[in-house]
Each structure stands twice: as structure tokens, then as C-alpha cells.
Write an enzyme that holds these catalytic residues in place. Structure first.
Site, PDB file in Angstrom:
ATOM      1  N   HIS A  41     -12.804  -0.905  -0.446  1.00 15.24           N
ATOM      2  CA  HIS A  41     -11.539  -1.320   0.089  1.00 15.24           C
ATOM      3  C   HIS A  41     -11.003  -0.165   1.191  1.00 15.24           C
ATOM      4  O   HIS A  41      -9.764   0.072   1.240  1.00 15.24           O
ATOM      5  CB  HIS A  41     -10.585  -1.786  -0.902  1.00 15.24           C
ATOM      6  CG  HIS A  41      -9.889  -2.977  -0.456  1.00 15.24           C
ATOM      7  ND1 HIS A  41      -8.405  -3.105  -0.521  1.00 15.24           N
ATOM      8  CD2 HIS A  41     -10.106  -4.260   0.035  1.00 15.24           C
ATOM      9  CE1 HIS A  41      -7.986  -4.337   0.187  1.00 15.24           C
ATOM     10  NE2 HIS A  41      -8.944  -4.867   0.272  1.00 15.24           N
ATOM     11  N   HIS A  50      -1.705   1.109  -7.944  1.00 16.31           N
ATOM     12  CA  HIS A  50      -3.171   1.128  -7.581  1.00 16.31           C
ATOM     13  C   HIS A  50      -4.019   0.523  -8.466  1.00 16.31           C
ATOM     14  O   HIS A  50      -3.866  -0.655  -9.027  1.00 16.31           O
ATOM     15  CB  HIS A  50      -3.646   2.558  -7.037  1.00 16.31           C
ATOM     16  CG  HIS A  50      -4.812   2.540  -6.223  1.00 16.31           C
ATOM     17  ND1 HIS A  50      -5.603   1.408  -5.897  1.00 16.31           N
ATOM     18  CD2 HIS A  50      -5.582   3.440  -5.820  1.00 16.31           C
ATOM     19  CE1 HIS A  50      -6.653   1.800  -5.118  1.00 16.31           C
ATOM     20  NE2 HIS A  50      -6.714   3.054  -5.100  1.00 16.31           N
ATOM     21  N   VAL A  99       6.495  -6.771 -10.386  1.00 16.30           N
ATOM     22  CA  VAL A  99       5.483  -7.764 -11.045  1.00 16.30           C
ATOM     23  C   VAL A  99       4.304  -7.128 -10.654  1.00 16.30           C
ATOM     24  O   VAL A  99       3.799  -7.308  -9.578  1.00 16.30           O
ATOM     25  CB  VAL A  99       5.525  -9.146 -10.740  1.00 16.30           C
ATOM     26  CG1 VAL A  99       4.793  -9.918 -11.369  1.00 16.30           C
ATOM     27  CG2 VAL A  99       7.143  -9.617 -10.787  1.00 16.30           C
ATOM     28  N   GLY A 107       0.398  -6.466 -10.247  1.00 12.41           N
ATOM     29  CA  GLY A 107      -0.608  -7.879  -9.780  1.00 12.41           C
ATOM     30  C   GLY A 107      -0.050  -8.479  -8.650  1.00 12.41           C
ATOM     31  O   GLY A 107      -0.846  -9.530  -8.104  1.00 12.41           O
ATOM     32  N   PHE A 108       1.025  -8.202  -8.093  1.00 12.66           N
ATOM     33  CA  PHE A 108       1.653  -8.830  -6.811  1.00 12.66           C
ATOM     34  C   PHE A 108       1.761  -7.888  -5.403  1.00 12.66           C
ATOM     35  O   PHE A 108       2.160  -6.780  -5.893  1.00 12.66           O
ATOM     36  CB  PHE A 108       2.758  -9.726  -7.160  1.00 12.66           C
ATOM     37  CG  PHE A 108       2.466 -11.137  -7.845  1.00 12.66           C
ATOM     38  CD1 PHE A 108       2.040 -12.072  -7.355  1.00 12.66           C
ATOM     39  CD2 PHE A 108       2.398 -10.849  -9.147  1.00 12.66           C
ATOM     40  CE1 PHE A 108       1.826 -13.127  -8.197  1.00 12.66           C
ATOM     41  CE2 PHE A 108       1.975 -11.997  -9.914  1.00 12.66           C
ATOM     42  CZ  PHE A 108       1.761 -13.299  -9.510  1.00 12.66           C
ATOM     43  N   HIS A 155       0.912  -6.402  -1.598  1.00 10.52           N
ATOM     44  CA  HIS A 155      -0.227  -5.550  -1.204  1.00 10.52           C
ATOM     45  C   HIS A 155       0.312  -4.647  -0.001  1.00 10.52           C
ATOM     46  O   HIS A 155       1.016  -5.365   1.034  1.00 10.52           O
ATOM     47  CB  HIS A 155      -1.649  -6.074  -1.020  1.00 10.52           C
ATOM     48  CG  HIS A 155      -2.741  -5.339  -0.806  1.00 10.52           C
ATOM     49  ND1 HIS A 155      -3.193  -4.823   0.338  1.00 10.52           N
ATOM     50  CD2 HIS A 155      -3.758  -5.100  -1.643  1.00 10.52           C
ATOM     51  CE1 HIS A 155      -4.084  -3.941   0.325  1.00 10.52           C
ATOM     52  NE2 HIS A 155      -4.586  -4.239  -1.131  1.00 10.52           N
ATOM     53  N   ARG A 182      -9.533 -11.420  -2.045  1.00 11.19           N
ATOM     54  CA  ARG A 182     -10.407 -11.142  -3.279  1.00 11.19           C
ATOM     55  C   ARG A 182      -9.758 -11.952  -4.322  1.00 11.19           C
ATOM     56  O   ARG A 182     -10.362 -12.471  -5.225  1.00 11.19           O
ATOM     57  CB  ARG A 182     -10.398  -9.901  -3.710  1.00 11.19           C
ATOM     58  CG  ARG A 182     -10.949  -8.764  -2.546  1.00 11.19           C
ATOM     59  CD  ARG A 182     -10.666  -7.430  -2.964  1.00 11.19           C
ATOM     60  NE  ARG A 182      -9.369  -6.999  -2.811  1.00 11.19           N
ATOM     61  CZ  ARG A 182      -8.844  -5.790  -3.181  1.00 11.19           C
ATOM     62  NH1 ARG A 182      -9.817  -4.865  -3.356  1.00 11.19           N
ATOM     63  NH2 ARG A 182      -7.698  -5.554  -2.909  1.00 11.19           N
ATOM     64  N   ASP A 213      -5.821  -7.576  -8.823  1.00 12.10           N
ATOM     65  CA  ASP A 213      -5.501  -7.187 -10.118  1.00 12.10           C
ATOM     66  C   ASP A 213      -4.755  -8.205 -10.994  1.00 12.10           C
ATOM     67  O   ASP A 213      -5.224  -8.195 -12.301  1.00 12.10           O
ATOM     68  CB  ASP A 213      -4.722  -6.091 -10.095  1.00 12.10           C
ATOM     69  CG  ASP A 213      -5.362  -4.823  -9.666  1.00 12.10           C
ATOM     70  OD1 ASP A 213      -6.571  -4.672  -9.995  1.00 12.10           O
ATOM     71  OD2 ASP A 213      -4.560  -3.908  -9.065  1.00 12.10           O
ATOM     72  N   ARG A 223     -15.466   1.068  -8.151  1.00 13.31           N
ATOM     73  CA  ARG A 223     -14.941   1.927  -7.079  1.00 13.31           C
ATOM     74  C   ARG A 223     -15.809   3.124  -6.757  1.00 13.31           C
ATOM     75  O   ARG A 223     -15.806   3.632  -5.601  1.00 13.31           O
ATOM     76  CB  ARG A 223     -13.442   1.728  -6.896  1.00 13.31           C
ATOM     77  CG  ARG A 223     -13.048   2.419  -5.653  1.00 13.31           C
ATOM     78  CD  ARG A 223     -13.162   1.691  -4.586  1.00 13.31           C
ATOM     79  NE  ARG A 223     -12.658   0.359  -4.536  1.00 13.31           N
ATOM     80  CZ  ARG A 223     -11.440  -0.148  -4.401  1.00 13.31           C
ATOM     81  NH1 ARG A 223     -10.384   0.639  -4.157  1.00 13.31           N
ATOM     82  NH2 ARG A 223     -11.229  -1.256  -4.303  1.00 13.31           N
ATOM     83  N   ARG A 245      -5.907  17.248   7.675  1.00 12.90           N
ATOM     84  CA  ARG A 245      -4.542  17.977   7.618  1.00 12.90           C
ATOM     85  C   ARG A 245      -3.591  17.547   8.445  1.00 12.90           C
ATOM     86  O   ARG A 245      -3.432  17.870   9.732  1.00 12.90           O
ATOM     87  CB  ARG A 245      -4.964  19.591   7.852  1.00 12.90           C
ATOM     88  CG  ARG A 245      -4.164  20.340   7.210  1.00 12.90           C
ATOM     89  CD  ARG A 245      -2.780  20.411   7.873  1.00 12.90           C
ATOM     90  NE  ARG A 245      -2.133  21.537   7.440  1.00 12.90           N
ATOM     91  CZ  ARG A 245      -0.516  21.440   7.347  1.00 12.90           C
ATOM     92  NH1 ARG A 245       0.165  20.311   7.915  1.00 12.90           N
ATOM     93  NH2 ARG A 245       0.117  22.369   7.138  1.00 12.90           N
TER      94      ARG A 245
END
Ligand code: CMC
Length: 374
Positions: free
Chosen positions: A185, A220, A254, A256-257, A259, A268, A310, A335, A354
Site C-alpha cells: 500500500h 495503522h 471508531v 476500522g473507519f 483513511h 479494499r 481493517d 505486508r 532526511r
């Protein structure tokens, strides 16, 4: 000098990649040009690992050879088994993989005899073994054999080691698709962490170990476990609606909600939702899936937020009989293929990563003696 601080590096192009397209206008999520929809529907996870690591899809004979290679890489060296046995049964399983990765880096270091591709394959093949060796040793007092040659795919291997019996075709296929969906991703936090580490000319294991550390957090990879814990709190859709409404009123997140990149939905999510729905139907579920759907519609109507990968991964894993605390380790297992591909890509065109910071501290001031300090 930069004039503006881009909080969380939002919207910043921090490099180039040929591995995936995420949130690019008019483009689907793709891995090396292949749509995630096609890959999830028709490919296997091993084909996707191969695609990410070697740049093209394997032909039939290449895939057979690649699967055979991965099987030979599932065994754990005895000192690593001892380390896994010494870790506490209460350890976070993501920490078990992080430690296992780091330990393997001392036992089988990167060098002339072992190149980056060899290590990538080794980690992809042996992470399920590490996790489930530790799991069974501490849960059931058993030292399991991890090679399980009769189970040639990563999904099959994982479910077989977990349950001690072969999974059904539907279960193996669902996990296979979930692994594909989680594989890569672009510059997500853990992948970027891997690239930062490898950009210092550090070794492969250090980069993956850092990636695991970044993935562990609830913003994440840890969100799937948070989503499951939320779903389990409720026994009906009405109860879920009332409970989540309260959370939103209190400005709680919440899991899983939302992005960082996808503001109109994570591509996905509908795929994993479809798979979770099939498993719910197979299990005759009348509770969990409807609760999840009610939360989905509430969070959208109240906040305009869509579920990310998720949320319904948690539902799917639940129906696969995977304990909640193994959800995030599964994300690591998947991943690793994407991290490895990014590590290879970063090395191929390396420049030290950097950036600069906007200074917000005190103006220059005289150094006080000990007596002058209060
Ligand atoms: N629940 C409730 N409110 C939310 C959520 C959420 N899940 N996500 C974002 N918001 C709100 C947030 O409170 C803020 O509201 P306000 O402007 O009123 O303060 C607004 O939406 C913007 O949120 P943000 O946190 O600044 O957005 P971001 O782009 O920094 O964060 C995110 C993206 C994924 C960290 C965030 O949506 C989140 O914390 N989600 C929950 C954790 C999660 O599901 N993570 C998995 C991400 S996808 C898979 C992966 O990468 O591992």
C-alpha cells in the site's frame, strides 16, 4: 527553508515507487499495474509476493518452484525456537514477530551468502511458523512441526498450523484473498519506516523489524483488533447504533473507519466485506455481520467516513476462527511482501531520507549555571 509544516506529511510526495497506485485519480489500487480486484479474485498470495519481489507474475512452473522454495524456508533454526520459548505467553504476538525477525537477523545475517531476495523469501515463509510455534508452545505446551509440506500456500499453512487440521477451501481462499489485499500500500507508515531505515544503508532485517514496530499501532495495522473489540461489545444492531453514537458524541475514534488517503472509500473494503459476508452466511450468523453493517451506515451518516480494510477484515478473521490477538500479526505476515519490495526499490535508487523540521522551540538563550537554575 520550508515555510509550512505539513502535519503528518499529509499530501506530501516523499519519493517514487513503481509498486502500487494508491488514491491516484482515475486509477484503481494496483500492484505493479494489476488491479487489486483482479488479484484478489484470481491470484494467490504467493503469486502476489512473487510479483512484488521479482516484478512480474510467475508462469505456472515458476509458481510451483516458488511455492516449493517457500516450503523449504518454513523451518525455524533451533536457537530461534529457544528464543520463542523464552518469550512470555502474555507477549503481544506482534512483538513476538518483531523479536523473531530481529533474532533471525543475527542467526542468518544478510551478507554474501544471503542476499535481500533470499531474506525476503525467508521472512515471508517463516513468519507464520514463528508466530504459531510460539502460540502452541505457550497455549498448548506443544512444539509444533512448522514445515507442513502438505499445505503449500501461505494461507493453508497458517490455518493448518493454527488449527491442526486442514482448512476448508472457502476458508483457505478467504485468507488468501485477505493476505493479497493487505500485501502492499505505497508509502503507508510502516513501509515508509522500512524505507527510512534502509536509506541509511542499514540491513534488511533492521528495516523489517522497524516496519513491524510501526504497523503495530492502532492507527495503522492494529485497527483490526480494535474493530473486533468494538464489535464484540454489542449483542444487536440497535445496541451497536446506540453505543457507537455515544462514542461519536464523545469524539472517540471508531477503529476500522477513515483513511489518510481514501476520502471516498477504501477500495479494499468492499472486497473484504464480500468475503466476510460469505463466511457469515456459511456460519449462519444473524448478529455480528448485521452489527457491522449498522455501524458502517451510522459512521457514514454521522461522520461521512467509510470503513477501511481493517473493519471487515476483523469480521472475516473472526469467522475464520482466528483469535483477535492474531489479527495484526497476520497483517505483518502479508505486508512483509510489500515492505520487502519497497526495501529493494529504495536500495536500487537510494538517497538518505532526511527531511527538515520547522523549529518551534525557545529562541537562543544563555546557558545558566547550576546555581541560577530554580
Ligand atoms: N472515527 C471517528 N472519527 C474519525 C475517524 C474514526 N475512525 N477517523 C477520522 N475521524 C475524524 C477525526 O476525529 C477528525 O475529526 P475532526 O476534524 O472533527 O477533529 C477527522 O475525522 C480527521 O481525522 P484525522 O485523524 O485527522 O485523519 P487522518 O488522515 O490523520 O487519519 C486515520 C487517518 C486512519 C489515522 C484515522 O481515520 C483513524 O484514526 N482511523 C481509525 C484507525 C484505523 O482504522 N486505522 C486503519 C487505517 S487503514 C489500514 C492501515 O493503514 O493500517
Amino acid at each position: 527553508m520550508p515555510q509550512k509544516n505539513a502535519s503528518g506529511l499529509e499530501g506530501i510526495m516523499a519519493g517514487e515507487t513503481a509498486l502500487s497506485t494508491v488514491g491516484k485519480e482515475g486509477l484503481d489500487l494496483t500492484y505493479r499495474g494489476y488491479s487489486i480486484r483482479d488479484l484478489a479474485a484470481a491470484a494467490s498470495f504467493e503469486e502476489v509476493i512473487y510479483l512484488l519481489l521479482y516484478g512480474s507474475l510467475p508462469a505456472r512452473a515458476e509458481l510451483d518452484r516458488y511455492r516449493s522454495l517457500l516450503i523449504t524456508l518454513r523451518d525455524l533454526p533451533p536457537p530461534l525456537r529457544v528464543i520463542l520459548e523464552q518469550l512470555p505467553p502474555t507477549a503481544n504476538p506482534v512483538d513476538v514477530l518483531r523479536t523473531g525477525c530481529s533474532a533471525l537477523g543475527t542467526l542468518e545475517p544478510e551478507g554474501q551468502d544471503r542476499d535481500a531476495h533470499a531474506i525476503a523469501n525467508r521472512l515471508c515463509a517463516s513468519f507464520p511458523s514463528m508466530l504459531l510455534y510460539w502460540f502452541h508452545f505457550h497455549r498448548n505446551g506443544r512444539r509444533i512441526e512448522t514445515r507442513a509440506e502438505a499445505h503449500p500456500t501461505v494461507a493453508d499453512h497458517f490455518l493448518y498450523l493454527l488449527r491442526g487440521e486442514p482448512p476448508s477451501a472457502l476458508h483457505a481462499r478467504t485468507l488468501d484473498a485477505a493476505l493479497i489485499l493487505h500485501a502492499e500500500h505505497e508509502f503507508n507508515a510502516s513501509t515508509f519506516a522500512c524505507r527510512v531505515i534502509i536509506s541509511t544503508l542499514s540491513d534488511f532485517y533492521s528495516a523489517v523489524t522497524g516496519g513491524i514496530g510501526a504497523l503495530r499501532g492502532p492507527l495503522h495495522g492494529g485497527a483490526d483488533e480494535g474493530a473486533m473489540k468494538l464489535l464484540e461489545r454489542f449483542s444487536s444492531p440497535d445496541e451497536a447504533e446506540a453505543g457507537v453514537r455515544k462514542m461519536l458524541e464523545k469524539k472517540e475514534k471508531v477503529m476500522g473507519f477513515g483513511h489518510r488517503v481514501y476520502k471516498d472509500g477504501d477500495p479494499r473494503a468492499p472486497i473484504i466485506k464480500g468475503l466476510a459476508g460469505q463466511l457469515a452466511e456459511e456460519a449462519g450468523d444473524r448478529t455480528l455481520f448485521p452489527i457491522a453493517e449498522r455501524i458502517e451506515s451510522l459512521v457514514f451518516s454521522e461522520k461521512g467516513l467509510y470503513p477501511n480494510i481493517d473493519f471487515y477484515s476483523a469480521v472475516a478473521y473472526h469467522f475464520l476462527g482466528i483469535p483477535t490477538f492474531l489479527f495484526t500479526p497476520l497483517f505483518v505476515i502479508s505486508r512483509t511482501s510489500g515492505w520487502a519490495a519497497h526495501i529493494l526499490e529504495q536500495r536500487a535508487h537510494n538517497r538518505l531520507i532526511r527531511p527538515l523540521a520547522v523549529y518551534t522551540g525557545p529562541a537562543p538563550r544563555p546557558f545558566p549555571s547550576m546555581e541560577e537554575r530554580s
